[in-house]
Design a protein around this motif. Structure first.
Motif, PDB file in Angstrom:
ATOM      1  N   PHE A 125      65.724  68.511  19.636  1.00 47.62           N
ATOM      2  CA  PHE A 125      66.628  67.498  19.074  1.00 47.62           C
ATOM      3  C   PHE A 125      66.214  66.102  19.522  1.00 47.62           C
ATOM      4  CE2 PHE A 125      70.706  65.319  20.506  1.00 47.62           C
ATOM      5  CZ  PHE A 125      70.878  64.595  19.338  1.00 47.62           C
ATOM      6  N   ASP A 126      65.929  65.948  20.802  1.00 49.90           N
ATOM      7  CA  ASP A 126      65.585  64.651  21.374  1.00 49.90           C
ATOM      8  C   ASP A 126      64.321  64.066  20.735  1.00 49.90           C
ATOM      9  OD1 ASP A 126      65.778  62.472  23.170  1.00 49.90           O
ATOM     10  OD2 ASP A 126      64.406  63.448  24.566  1.00 49.90           O
ATOM     11  N   ARG A 185      69.571  60.458  18.033  1.00 49.40           N
ATOM     12  CA  ARG A 185      68.952  61.032  19.234  1.00 49.40           C
ATOM     13  C   ARG A 185      69.437  60.336  20.496  1.00 49.40           C
ATOM     14  NH1 ARG A 185      62.833  60.535  18.771  1.00 49.40           N
ATOM     15  NH2 ARG A 185      63.263  58.788  17.376  1.00 49.40           N
ATOM     16  N   PHE A 214      67.074  71.535  23.787  1.00 50.13           N
ATOM     17  CA  PHE A 214      67.632  70.196  23.608  1.00 50.13           C
ATOM     18  C   PHE A 214      66.527  69.193  23.292  1.00 50.13           C
ATOM     19  CE2 PHE A 214      69.382  66.102  24.858  1.00 50.13           C
ATOM     20  CZ  PHE A 214      70.667  66.152  24.334  1.00 50.13           C
ATOM     21  N   TYR A 255      74.358  67.175  19.933  1.00 54.31           N
ATOM     22  CA  TYR A 255      73.391  68.266  19.767  1.00 54.31           C
ATOM     23  C   TYR A 255      73.961  69.332  18.845  1.00 54.31           C
ATOM     24  CZ  TYR A 255      70.437  72.281  21.023  1.00 54.31           C
ATOM     25  OH  TYR A 255      69.606  73.378  20.988  1.00 54.31           O
TER      26      TYR A 255
END
Length: 303
Positions: free
Chosen positions: A81-82, A98, A78, A129
Motif C-alpha cells: 500500500f505504501d 499513501r 502494508f 489501509y
C-alpha cells in the motif's frame, strides 16, 4: 426483437444464489494483497450470542458472522500500500492516500521485511489501509470492534494456554516484536492474539464496556470515536507486556502522548513515535454493507 431465453436467465439466477450461499458458508479463504505476493488468511467467526468478559465483567451480545485474519498485518503487506504510486501521498482529500514518510525508522531496529508485524501504526493508518484494500478487492476490511476481537480471542481459548507457547511478551521477547506466527496458533488457528503487537479496535475506550452496549445495543455493539483525539481500545497486549497483562480481557487505552516525539508540525496522522507496539489485525463482515455505507463508515475515521 429477439426473445429472452428464460432457461439461461434461470440458470444465471440460480448460479448467483448458489455463489452467494457459498460465500455465506465459506469458513476460510485467502486474500492476495493486490500488487504483491503477500496473502492474508481469513477464518470465519460464527454469528450468534456471546458472553464476553470485558473490563472484569461479563456482557452478553449478539454478533453477526465475520471473518478475521489469522495473523497481524505485516510490514510487507502494508508496504505494498505504501509503495502504490497510483495514489497520492498524504493529501487531505476524499480519497485513498499513501502514508507520509517516517521521519526516522519507527521499527527501532526490530525488523521490517520478511514477516514482521507492522508497528507504530495509528488507527488512521489502519483504516486507510483497510479502505485501500476495499478499493482494490471490493471486500470490506477494517479493524475489529472490541466485541469481535474479544469473541475471537475467547473462542480461540487463548486464556487457557501457556503464554510462553502462545505469545511474544516481556518474558521471552528480548524487548522486540517477532515475526508473525512465530508462536503456536490458538484453538481457532489464530496467531499472536496475545502479545507481539497490540491490535487496534474501532471502539472508543469506555472504562465500563456496558456504556458501549447501552449506547449502541447488544446487536453488534460499537462506539465510533468522536475524533482522532478520542481514546480508542487496543487489545491483546504486546512484546513488552507482562504475563499478568496478557489476557483476552485486557485492554489498552490509546494516549495522545504516543506521538510526543514527532518533530513534525502538524504531527503525523499515520505514525506513533512512542507506541512501537501498536499494530493491526483486520476483519471482514460476512454480510457486506452497500458501497455507500462502507464509504461513509471509513469517512468517520478519516475526516
Amino acid at each position: 426483437m429477439q426473445k429472452l431465453n428464460l432457461s439461461y436467465i434461470l440458470i444465471g439466477f440460480l448460479t448467483c444464489m448458489t455463489s452467494g450461499f457459498m460465500l455465506q458458508a465459506q469458513k476460510s479463504y485467502t486474500e492476495k494483497i493486490p500488487g504483491s505476493e503477500e496473502t492474508m488468511e481469513m477464518i470465519q467467526i460464527p454469528g450468534g450470542s456471546y458472553d464476553l468478559n470485558i473490563g472484569g465483567k461479563t456482557h452478553q451480545v449478539e454478533l453477526s458472522p465475520y471473518w478475521i485474519a489469522t495473523k497481524e498485518v505485516t510490514h510487507d503487506a502494508f508496504g505494498t500500500f505504501d509503495q502504490d504510486e497510483s495514489i497520492s501521498r498524504d493529501v487531505t482529500v476524499d480519497a485513498v492516500t499513501r502514508p507520509s514518510p517516517q521521519y526516522e525508522d519507527l521499527t527501532w531496529g526490530m525488523g521490517r521485511g520478511g514477516g514482521f508485524p507492522a508497528n507504530s501504526m495509528s488507527l488512521y493508518a489502519a483504516m486507510m489501509y483497510s479502505k485501500w484494500l476495499y478499493e482494490k478487492t471490493g471486500h470490506f476490511y477494517r479493524p475489529p470492534t472490541e466485541a469481535e476481537w474479544q469473541a475471537a480471542c475467547q473462542l480461540g481459548k487463548n486464556d487457557d494456554e501457556n503464554p510462553r507457547k502462545m505469545a511474544v511478551y516481556a518474558a521471552n521477547s528480548n524487548d522486540k516484536y517477532q515475526k508473525v506466527g512465530s508462536r503456536s496458533a490458538d484453538a481457532l488457528g489464530l496467531y499472536d492474539m496475545l502479545g507481539n503487537v497490540a491490535e487496534w479496535t474501532v471502539d472508543a475506550y469506555k472504562e465500563d464496556y456496558q456504556e458501549v452496549i447501552d449506547a449502541s445495543g447488544k446487536k453488534d455493539p460499537h462506539m465510533i470515536p468522536s475524533s482522532r483525539k478520542t481514546s480508542v481500545v487496543l487489545k491483546g497486549g504486546h512484546y513488552q507486556s507482562t504475563e499478568e497483562e496478557l489476557s483476552c480481557d485486557a485492554r489498552i487505552m490509546s494516549e495522545r502522548w504516543w506521538n510526543r516525539r514527532d518533530p513534525q508540525i502538524p504531527k503525523s496522522r499515520w505514525w506513533y513515535t512512542d507506541a512501537p507496539f501498536a499494530g493491526i489485525r483486520l476483519v471482514r463482515p460476512v454480510n457486506q454493507p452497500s458501497d455507500e455505507d462502507i464509504k461513509a463508515y471509513y469517512d468517520q475515521f478519516l475526516k
